[in-house]
Design an enzyme around this catalytic site. Structure first.
Site, PDB file in Angstrom:
ATOM      1  N   LEU A 289       0.854  -1.201   0.000  1.00  0.00           N
ATOM      2  CA  LEU A 289       0.000   0.000   0.000  1.00  0.00           C
ATOM      3  C   LEU A 289       0.882   1.241   0.000  1.00  0.00           C
ATOM      4  CD1 LEU A 289      -2.586  -0.656   2.862  1.00  0.00           C
ATOM      5  CD2 LEU A 289      -3.141  -0.402   0.450  1.00  0.00           C
ATOM      6  N   HIS A 290       0.626   2.155  -0.906  1.00  0.00           N
ATOM      7  CA  HIS A 290       1.381   3.409  -0.815  1.00  0.00           C
ATOM      8  C   HIS A 290       0.668   4.624  -1.391  1.00  0.00           C
ATOM      9  CE1 HIS A 290       2.279   2.246  -4.940  1.00  0.00           C
ATOM     10  NE2 HIS A 290       2.705   3.463  -5.166  1.00  0.00           N
TER      11      HIS A 290
END
Ligand code: UDP
Length: 357
Positions: A199-200
């Site tokens: 996740l980013h």
């Protein structure tokens, strides 16, 4: 011999440009790399040059992140100075990062009646039309500034034509990531039963409430599936978790970013993937791994069409999808092609592609 310049600054760009650079090395082409250090963490930058065994950047630019509002401008000014000095025939940028945008702007700023440096965009024509994503602006601007466009599939070619781009500039080549996957030996089997998570995207982690709710949902998925989530956490996401004081329970195995070989080994052996990544949508598809993209839209609709990827942020829908995944073997065929880097280089070196209309 015509000089080629590659401008890049992040982990995914190193990974996706590596096979083109490797091709240039093998064919003894005259080229150099400008690295912007947008990803300055060693584990996200320098180590990937070593691992993929590609030539180190001739130039490294470092702009203080504190001056973020002006980041692309400052970067493009630095790149422009190098381009004026080196005078390449063409600049190649990939994808949708601020570094690619700065490279595109720098190249365009140099051009005048008497001077022309061409610009090539690898991974052109991707669109989400979701303007909460800064990458969407970057992609569109870079496409508009480019002289030659390399969309991965015919879907992106159709988008470009619909937006008014000349067919003459567009070459469907596939995605270079299919070549990147061939550069690394990772297909060792490990008997593991886990969900792989990355996740980013800043739209997902926009505030404390949204981030907390997202991790609560992921925790529920781990409970419901009796699987642990192996979270390969981007340094920025780790800072966000710290800032919001969110701590992860035992359902999560928290890892920092790992090298490409290790990451692919886990990707290849996991039960399925949950991610908001762009490149992983392509890798999962090529490696026949089911992916749930934790977003509401994607610029890679071909993955949805063939069934390798599913978009959702809702617990019930995700659980329903996981049940379906468990009962079906992946059967899709990758739309991302083979020997992509060679095809791209052939067009880049073909002077006829750059004759003005
Ligand atoms: N990746 C990696 N190590 C990790 C996590 C990801 O090598 O710990 C690779 C992954 O295989 C993919 C790329 O990094 O090729 C994806 O990067 P990211 O999701 O940060 O960027 P995006 O593709 O969304 O631009």
């Amino acid at each position: 011999m015509k000089k080629i310049c590659f401008v890049m600054g992040t982990r995914p760009e190193i990974i996706k440009l590596a096979p083109i650079i490797k091709y240039c090395e093998l064919k003894k082409k005259n080229f150099f790399i400008i690295f912007t250090c947008q990803h300055y963490d060693q584990n996200m930058s320098d180590k990937f040059f070593k691992e993929l065994k590609i030539k180190k950047p001739k130039y490294k630019i470092s702009i203080q992140k504190k001056r973020k509002s002006n980041y692309v401008n400052l970067l493009s000014d630095q790149i422009k100075k190098i381009l004026v000095f080196e005078n390449p025939y063409i600049v190649v940028v990939q994808g949708d990062t601020n570094s690619s945008l700065a490279g595109a702007i720098a190249t365009t700023k140099i051009n005048s009646k008497n001077k022309k440096i061409y610009l090539a965009h690898v991974e052109a024509g991707l669109r989400s039309y979701d303007y909460r994503m800064p990458e969407e602006f970057n992609r569109q601007v870079i496409d508009n500034l480019s002289d030659i466009l390399f969309p991965p599939t015919h879907i992106q070619k159709r988008i470009l034509i619909k937006e008014g781009f000349s067919k003459k500039k567009i070459f469907v080549t596939g995605s270079t990531i299919s070549d990147s996957l061939n550069m690394i030996k990772f297909k060792t089997k490990i008997k593991k039963n886990f969900i792989l998570l990355t996740l980013h995207r800043h739209e997902l982690l926009i505030d404390r409430k949204a981030t907390t709710n997202l991790f609560k949902m992921l925790d529920k998925i781990a409970n419901e599936t009796y699987k642990k989530i192996w979270f390969f956490c981007h340094p920025r996401t780790l800072n966000i978790l710290k800032k919001y004081k969110i701590s992860l329970n035992n359902n999560f195995k928290l890892n920092g970013p790992v090298n490409y070989k290790n990451f692919l080994k886990y990707l290849y052996n996991c039960s399925f993937i949950m991610s908001d990544s762009g490149g992983i949508q392509e890798e999962a598809c090529i490696l026949k791994k089911n992916l749930i993209t934790l977003r509401l839209n994607t610029e890679r609709p071909e993955t949805i069409k063939i069934g390798s990827n599913y978009l959702s942020m809702e617990f019930e829908k995700i659980i329903k999808r996981i049940r379906k995944i468990n009962n079906h073997k992946p059967k899709w065929k990758s739309p991302y092609g083979k020997n992509v880097s060679k095809k791209i280089m052939k067009e880049i070196l073909n002077e006829k592609n750059f004759v003005p209309n």
